[in-house]
Design a protein around this motif. Structure first.
Motif, short mmCIF file in Angstrom:
data_model
loop_
_atom_site.label_atom_id
_atom_site.label_comp_id
_atom_site.label_asym_id
_atom_site.label_seq_id
_atom_site.Cartn_x
_atom_site.Cartn_y
_atom_site.Cartn_z
N UNK A 1 -6.71 -4.82 -14.67
CA UNK A 1 -6.05 -3.28 -13.67
C UNK A 1 -5.94 -3.92 -12.48
N UNK A 2 -6.70 -4.79 -11.32
CA UNK A 2 -6.85 -5.21 -10.42
C UNK A 2 -5.61 -5.88 -10.37
N UNK A 3 -4.76 -6.74 -11.49
CA UNK A 3 -3.17 -6.82 -11.47
C UNK A 3 -2.20 -5.41 -11.55
N UNK A 4 -2.50 -4.30 -12.09
CA UNK A 4 -1.69 -3.71 -12.42
C UNK A 4 -1.48 -2.59 -10.94
N UNK A 5 -2.65 -2.33 -10.35
CA UNK A 5 -2.70 -2.07 -8.80
C UNK A 5 -1.64 -2.78 -8.09
N UNK A 6 -1.60 -4.05 -8.14
CA UNK A 6 -1.08 -4.61 -7.52
C UNK A 6 0.50 -4.94 -7.27
N UNK A 7 0.46 -4.67 -8.63
CA UNK A 7 1.77 -3.92 -9.03
C UNK A 7 2.72 -2.82 -9.00
N UNK A 8 1.94 -2.16 -8.82
CA UNK A 8 2.31 -0.68 -8.18
C UNK A 8 2.48 -0.84 -6.63
N UNK A 9 1.24 -1.37 -6.11
CA UNK A 9 2.21 -1.32 -5.36
C UNK A 9 3.03 -2.27 -4.47
N UNK A 10 3.54 -3.17 -4.90
CA UNK A 10 4.57 -3.89 -4.79
C UNK A 10 6.62 -3.25 -5.41
N UNK A 11 6.15 -2.24 -5.98
CA UNK A 11 6.85 -1.81 -6.87
C UNK A 11 7.27 -0.08 -5.55
N UNK A 12 6.39 -0.28 -5.01
CA UNK A 12 6.35 1.44 -3.66
C UNK A 12 6.64 0.76 -2.69
N UNK A 13 6.19 -0.62 -2.81
CA UNK A 13 7.00 -1.15 -1.19
C UNK A 13 8.22 -1.77 -1.80
N UNK A 14 9.04 -1.17 -2.37
CA UNK A 14 9.79 -1.90 -2.38
C UNK A 14 11.05 -0.89 -2.56
N UNK A 15 10.76 0.48 -2.61
CA UNK A 15 11.37 1.78 -2.47
C UNK A 15 10.91 1.90 -1.35
N UNK A 16 10.05 1.85 -0.57
CA UNK A 16 9.70 2.28 0.37
C UNK A 16 10.83 1.15 1.73
N UNK A 17 11.31 -0.03 1.35
CA UNK A 17 11.19 -1.09 1.99
C UNK A 17 12.61 -1.13 2.87
N UNK A 18 14.04 -0.52 2.17
CA UNK A 18 15.32 -0.03 2.50
C UNK A 18 14.91 0.85 3.86
N UNK A 19 14.19 2.10 3.80
CA UNK A 19 13.08 3.38 4.87
C UNK A 19 13.04 3.04 6.23
N UNK A 20 12.25 1.55 6.08
CA UNK A 20 12.27 1.48 7.24
C UNK A 20 12.67 1.07 8.41
#
Length: 300
Positions: A281-300
């Motif tokens: 679950x900890x690994x899963x949370x890290x993967x989810x957050x990395x995915x959200x970061x990639x989606x938002x990265x270009x908007x910064x």
């Protein structure tokens, strides 16, 4: 006018503190609902939450002298968004949380930015497609599968039922956010939220009297405290702080709230309800957050 670097640092720290506060209180909302659901019916919980939050924001609007009249032309939109973003979303959340843990429910919050990407980029084509964004989407959903557990998904059961409810809620929330940004421009966000909560609370109260018996609920000191905290702290101050943060720091910075809600949620579930947290679950949370970061990265 020259702005002192110390002023900028202070402003950045204040924004960061507010962001963490919002993530904490929104994660705590799941905990407070869990505390109530054993004795208080779900629709009654959400009706009380909405009406308490409305009263709080109404008082804030009066104190800060916001314009709260002359908005009759917006009432049909207020009712529409009350149904979509308050009634439906909160009912799905209330029913879903009866089947899953606080930690899992908080991780599913991250489906909001993931579904926003799907709607804006893949369905409406309103934003540019990128492989980076698609990779973030795939990572996000892969992480959610890790958190839930593939065996639970394949076997179905109550956990999957709860995930479907919660996932549906945050899909509706993503749609709601897109439409609010498009249709409610020029109206004070605090006033928007206040009227959404008013109409949503009235609709939920009517539903509670039809399907439940709110006047016969065996309220205790603990459930009353949870309901007040849910309405005043988690909803009223959380939403007010969120819109204030958007004005001060921008939508991109504010989106990082979704990175911290799962962290706080899993911590609270472990500390206050004894929920076990597996390594997967900890690994899963890290993967989810990395995915959200990639989606938002270009908007910064």
């Amino acid at each position: 006018m020259i702005v002192s670097p110390w002023f900028r640092i202070g402003e950045m720290l204040r924004n960061a503190a507010l962001l963490l506060y919002i993530a904490l209180v929104w994660a705590s909302a799941i905990l407070f609902i869990k505390n109530e659901e054993s004795t208080v019916p779900p629709i009654t919980i959400m009706a009380g939450r909405a009406l308490i939050a409305f009263v709080t924001l109404f008082a804030a609007a009066l104190i800060t002298r916001r314009k709260i009249t002359g908005l009759a032309g917006y009432f049909p939109k207020f009712v529409f968004f009350a149904l979509l973003g308050i009634v439906l979303v909160w009912l799905f959340l209330a029913f879903g949380q009866e089947y899953i843990s606080v930690g899992l429910a908080s991780v599913l919050v991250t489906t909001t930015p993931l579904m926003t990407f799907v709607i804006l980029v893949l369905i409406l084509r309103a934003e540019r497609f990128s492989l980076q964004g698609l990779g973030g989407l795939v990572m996000g959903f892969a992480g959610i599968v890790l958190v839930i557990g593939l065996n639970r998904i394949m076997s179905g059961g109550t956990t999957l039922t709860g995930v479907m409810y919660i996932g549906g809620a945050f899909m509706l929330l993503a749609v709601n956010g897109i439409l609010v940004a498009k249709w409610m421009r020029g109206v004070d966000p605090l006033i928007n939220t206040m009227y959404f909560l008013l109409f949503g609370g009235l609709i939920l109260a009517a539903l509670a009297f039809v399907f439940e018996r709110p006047l016969q609920v065996p309220w205790t000191r603990d459930t009353i405290a949870s309901e007040l905290a849910l309405g005043v702290i988690c909803t009223a101050s959380g939403y007010f702080g969120y819109y204030y943060l958007i004005q001060k720091a921008g939508a991109y910075f504010s989106s990082f709230i979704f990175y911290f809600i799962p962290v706080f949620g899993m911590m609270e579930g472990h500390m206050f309800r004894g929920e076990k947290v597996a390594v997967s679950q900890i690994v899963g949370v890290a993967v989810v957050l990395a995915g959200v970061y990639l989606i938002n990265r270009e908007k910064g």
